[in-house]
Design an enzyme around this catalytic site. Structure first.
Site, mmCIF file in Angstrom:
data_model
loop_
_atom_site.group_PDB
_atom_site.id
_atom_site.type_symbol
_atom_site.label_atom_id
_atom_site.label_comp_id
_atom_site.label_asym_id
_atom_site.label_seq_id
_atom_site.Cartn_x
_atom_site.Cartn_y
_atom_site.Cartn_z
ATOM 1 C CD GLN A 284 71.701 88.260 163.327
ATOM 2 O OE1 GLN A 284 71.209 89.181 163.966
ATOM 3 N NE2 GLN A 284 70.971 87.302 162.773
ATOM 4 C CD GLU A 334 73.060 88.542 150.805
ATOM 5 O OE1 GLU A 334 72.621 87.855 151.751
ATOM 6 O OE2 GLU A 334 72.581 89.621 150.449
ATOM 7 C CB CYS A 409 64.629 88.224 162.211
ATOM 8 S SG CYS A 409 64.307 88.632 160.505
HETATM 9 N N1 SAH Z 1 72.794 84.646 157.167
HETATM 10 C C1 SAH Z 1 73.318 85.990 157.226
HETATM 11 C C2 SAH Z 1 72.357 87.056 156.721
HETATM 12 C C3 SAH Z 1 70.917 86.982 157.160
HETATM 13 S S1 SAH Z 1 69.934 88.399 156.817
HETATM 14 C C4 SAH Z 1 73.784 86.319 158.613
HETATM 15 O O1 SAH Z 1 73.393 85.657 159.576
HETATM 16 O O2 SAH Z 1 74.547 87.265 158.784
HETATM 17 C C5 SAH Z 1 69.134 88.007 155.330
HETATM 18 C C6 SAH Z 1 69.997 88.178 154.101
HETATM 19 O O3 SAH Z 1 69.204 87.792 152.980
HETATM 20 C C7 SAH Z 1 70.476 89.593 153.841
HETATM 21 O O4 SAH Z 1 71.880 89.593 153.695
HETATM 22 C C8 SAH Z 1 69.777 89.979 152.522
HETATM 23 O O5 SAH Z 1 70.575 90.808 151.706
HETATM 24 C C9 SAH Z 1 69.557 88.621 151.873
HETATM 25 N N2 SAH Z 1 68.445 88.509 150.912
HETATM 26 C C10 SAH Z 1 67.234 89.106 150.959
HETATM 27 N N3 SAH Z 1 66.455 88.680 149.962
HETATM 28 C C11 SAH Z 1 67.175 87.785 149.236
HETATM 29 C C12 SAH Z 1 66.899 86.986 148.092
HETATM 30 N N4 SAH Z 1 65.724 87.048 147.469
HETATM 31 N N5 SAH Z 1 67.859 86.152 147.644
HETATM 32 C C13 SAH Z 1 69.074 86.094 148.267
HETATM 33 N N6 SAH Z 1 69.381 86.832 149.374
HETATM 34 C C14 SAH Z 1 68.450 87.671 149.858
#
Ligand code: SAH
Length: 453
Positions: A284, A334, A409
């Site tokens: 973030q 992830e 978001c």
């Molecule tokens: N919860 C974390 C990241 C949120 S951002 C935090 O707050 O820091 C969204 C995340 O989803 C990113 O890290 C991205 O790489 C991951 N992402 C996107 N598509 C995805 C999918 N199909 N399966 C698993 N993760 C995914």
């Protein structure tokens, strides 16, 4: 009245879109006008007319809205970044609260309680990450800045007000080096050249900085001299990375990195959890506000020691690890391998032994977890802007968790996904917007859904 290109009309701005454009109506025909505020009386010049709406620019500001403020930036009119910079913060928050409420009511058909938006203590210099495209100016000198609105023209920017001062200084020093040694800069038209972006990250708790040069090659000329020069000027730089991106693409980062100085990561602390941040993992950008958002997600989750918690789209595991000490087990999913490696290390360095991290697409991973007979009590989802895949929605509902907490978001896709969750047996109990991105139109939302009895 006929609305044609280049005609000028006097009107009042009555609303604001999610993208930050003011809305005016000329005989019920909607025109979107950037850089306006609700209440402005303007002479609008029409620049584009489509079937049901059009676009205009301010020809003359006749009477300024009392929500306008002078929080100037010298590239405000060219750069697309801060579309709310001219509007006072109280009004920015009101607009965002309304935008989230509208999305949930109109797209989601959801009439649950909306809690008041959580504003940010700092409205400038709050970002911990910046990516500056590098280009060449008329005099043949390397410059860095930001892309102009809806374009790939670089607007030179020596001091972006959203970034910490130190970023602006480092960028200027990197450019001096590039110019001194005449290092080749990438040209988007000819697809030739080496240096594409300067990408910086700073860890709020330790002050450590990562400098990443996005380039079409694995090394840069005079690399040894560069490392010495930049780390002498800025000892806070703990890691220097060359990210290799040879593709003709809008995506800034390539998949491979060459770690030329330091360990390839910087250390931060978020919600009391020590975290390693590497170049490719999501983190973030406004940490202080993210902590408030994550704490609300954990409060909504009402965690107990018997609970199994899924942290889907977990990035480097931040939300799940913050929850780990309150529950029996957390499982994070992830898709980016580097983020999952960071998440595993983050669990280790915090002595957290009840966390499992899986590198997979949430779509398949949730189904596999169900086949293994694992049934979570609580699921937290924090998807990217496009929202959850429908398969993810249906498979998390199959698992029958008591509560689902969505962190989003993008209010539009969150509202769409919540509507589906409602169809599959959940109710939206309440939701709360968080401003992680003052002066821009972005807004985050934390949503609590309970399983219907
Ligand atoms: N919860 C974390 C990241 C949120 S951002 C935090 O707050 O820091 C969204 C995340 O989803 C990113 O890290 C991205 O790489 C991951 N992402 C996107 N598509 C995805 C999918 N199909 N399966 C698993 N993760 C995914």
């Amino acid at each position: 009245m006929q609305i044609i290109k280049n005609s000028i009309h006097r009107c009042q701005v009555t609303a604001m879109t999610n993208e930050g454009n003011g809305v005016v109506k000329i005989d019920d025909f909607v025109i979107f006008v950037p850089n306006t505020a609700i209440g402005d009386i303007i002479d609008v010049k029409i620049v584009k007319v489509l079937k049901n709406y059009g676009f205009g620019i301010i020809d003359k500001l006749i009477e300024a809205s009392d929500t306008r403020t002078d929080n100037a930036c010298n590239i405000f009119n060219q750069c697309g970044g801060c579309c709310f910079r001219h509007i006072n913060y109280k009004e920015q928050l009101r607009i965002k609260q309304q935008a989230v409420k509208d999305a949930f009511e109109r797209i989601g058909s959801i009439n649950a309680q909306i809690l008041p938006i959580e504003g940010s203590q700092f409205i400038d210099r709050y970002r911990n990450k910046a990516q500056y495209p590098v280009g060449i100016n008329k005099d043949g000198k390397a410059i860095a800045g930001f892309y102009a609105k809806r374009s790939h023209r670089i607007i030179e920017c020596k001091d972006c007000l959203l970034q910490p001062d130190i970023f602006n200084n480092i960028v200027n020093s990197v450019l001096e080096f590039i110019n001194q040694y005449k290092i080749n800069v990438y040209n988007e038209q000819t697809k030739k050249g080496l240096i594409r972006h300067i990408y910086l990250r700073i860890a709020d708790a330790t002050g450590e900085i990562m400098l990443c040069i996005v380039a079409t090659g694995e090394n840069i000329p005079k690399q040894k001299e560069f490392i010495e020069y930049i780390t002498l000027l800025y000892p806070q730089i703990k890691s220097i990375v060359i990210n290799i991106n040879k593709k003709d693409t809008n995506v800034i980062l390539g998949d491979k990195c060459n770690y030329i100085y330091g360990d390839g990561y910087i250390n931060d602390i978020i919600c009391g959890i020590k975290v390693r941040i590497s170049s490719l993992a999501f983190y973030q950008v406004n940490k202080k506000q993210a902590e408030k958002l994550y704490n609300k997600a954990l409060e909504f989750a009402k965690l107990t020691k018997d609970d199994i918690l899924f942290d889907l789209y977990c990035g480097t595991g931040t939300i799940g690890l913050a929850a780990a000490r309150y529950v029996k087990q957390i499982i994070g999913v992830e898709i980016i391998p580097q983020a999952i490696e960071d998440a595993k290390i983050n669990a280790k360095i915090n002595n957290i032994n009840n966390a499992l991290f899986i590198c997979d697409d949430c779509k398949g991973a949730v189904k596999k977890l169900k086949q293994q007979g694992i049934s979570p009590d609580i699921i937290i989802v924090d998807p990217p802007r496009k929202g959850c895949d429908i398969d993810v929605i249906t498979s998390i509902c199959d698992l029958l968790p008591d509560r689902i907490i969505m962190v989003s978001c993008n209010p539009a896709t969150a509202a769409r996904d919540c509507r589906l969750l409602v169809e599959f047996g959940y109710t939206v109990e309440k939701y709360m917007p968080f401003d992680l991105f003052p002066n821009t139109a972005h807004v985050e939302t934390c949503i609590l859904l309970n399983r219907k009895e």
